[in-house]
Write an enzyme that holds these catalytic residues in place. Sequence first.
Site, short mmCIF file in Angstrom:
data_model
loop_
_atom_site.label_atom_id
_atom_site.label_comp_id
_atom_site.label_asym_id
_atom_site.label_seq_id
_atom_site.Cartn_x
_atom_site.Cartn_y
_atom_site.Cartn_z
N ILE A 95 0.85 -1.20 0.00
CA ILE A 95 0.00 0.00 0.00
C ILE A 95 0.88 1.24 0.00
O ILE A 95 1.88 1.32 0.73
CB ILE A 95 -0.89 -0.01 1.26
CG1 ILE A 95 -1.91 -1.15 1.15
CG2 ILE A 95 -1.58 1.33 1.47
CD1 ILE A 95 -2.64 -1.44 2.45
N HIS A 112 -4.47 -3.70 -12.00
CA HIS A 112 -5.17 -4.64 -11.10
C HIS A 112 -5.83 -5.75 -11.93
O HIS A 112 -6.50 -5.46 -12.92
CB HIS A 112 -6.22 -3.89 -10.26
CG HIS A 112 -6.84 -4.80 -9.26
ND1 HIS A 112 -6.20 -5.13 -8.07
CD2 HIS A 112 -8.00 -5.50 -9.27
CE1 HIS A 112 -6.95 -5.97 -7.40
NE2 HIS A 112 -8.05 -6.22 -8.10
N GLU A 145 -4.98 6.56 -2.21
CA GLU A 145 -4.57 5.94 -0.95
C GLU A 145 -5.48 4.77 -0.60
O GLU A 145 -5.05 3.76 -0.08
CB GLU A 145 -4.55 6.98 0.17
CG GLU A 145 -3.86 6.49 1.42
CD GLU A 145 -3.66 7.58 2.44
OE1 GLU A 145 -2.51 7.87 2.79
OE2 GLU A 145 -4.67 8.15 2.91
N ASP A 148 -7.13 0.15 -4.63
CA ASP A 148 -7.96 -0.32 -5.76
C ASP A 148 -9.22 0.51 -5.96
O ASP A 148 -10.24 0.00 -6.46
CB ASP A 148 -8.34 -1.81 -5.58
CG ASP A 148 -7.11 -2.71 -5.50
OD1 ASP A 148 -6.07 -2.33 -6.06
OD2 ASP A 148 -7.19 -3.77 -4.86
N GLU A 177 -3.29 -8.09 -19.42
CA GLU A 177 -2.48 -7.08 -18.73
C GLU A 177 -1.31 -6.62 -19.60
O GLU A 177 -1.01 -5.42 -19.66
CB GLU A 177 -1.91 -7.65 -17.43
CG GLU A 177 -2.94 -7.90 -16.36
CD GLU A 177 -2.32 -8.33 -15.05
OE1 GLU A 177 -2.88 -7.98 -14.02
OE2 GLU A 177 -1.30 -9.04 -15.05
#
Length: 210
Positions: A95, A112, A145, A148, A177
């Site tokens: 994170i 993601h 922050e 996702d 991706e």
Amino acid sequence: MPDDYRVAVLVSGTGTNLQAILDRVHADPDSNVSVVLVVASKDDVPALGRATAAGVETAVVGMGGRERAERDAELADVVAGARPDLVVLAGWMSIVTNVFLDRFPDRVINLHPSLLPAFPGMNSIEDAYEWGVRVTGVTVHFAEEHVDAGPPILQATTPVLYADSPDDLRAKVRELEHDLLPRAIRAFARGGVTRHSDNPRRIEVVEEDE
Ligand code: GAR
């Protein structure tokens, strides 16, 4: 073609998406994109070898038992040293807080492996498979922050077939991706990504062949 468009890539693992960026944009003579720095969250990840093999500068910024804010301040200093136009989280599994993000406003994007807002978190491909969805995909979005949660920039889909195994689905998602992230970077590099003035969650993306 405008001057070099400088990209920093943050990684935590295998780095197949980093490789796609290196092969499909960095090494493309028709592209103005240069990967100028690869930062890993650990010093033993295969992604670092891919960067070195491509002649790209590397750094490692680990958590090292400290507060996240302190790590993020160092991470921001290291990344800012490369003067990036865009920061790409490509399999970065840690994170990042606003201590980092506020240093690069509107310039940090994340990859993601699901169609957000479905299946956020760490096991998205498996979660989608177990849920039984008939369609899944990948999302490139602005990093915020709140994990996702930033607005989607590009998404791509794949059907989930009854005959698919979890490995089949992983392979399909990976292939999407490797196409989508380079496409997003190219769109940024040509100045083709804009937020809507009334609703900053709505993103306009203009790609080369439109
Ligand atoms: C990719 O599937 C990426 O979407 C995922 O990690 C993988 C990294 O693969 N990221 C996340 O799940 C972030 N929440 P790679 O190291 O081979 O590029």
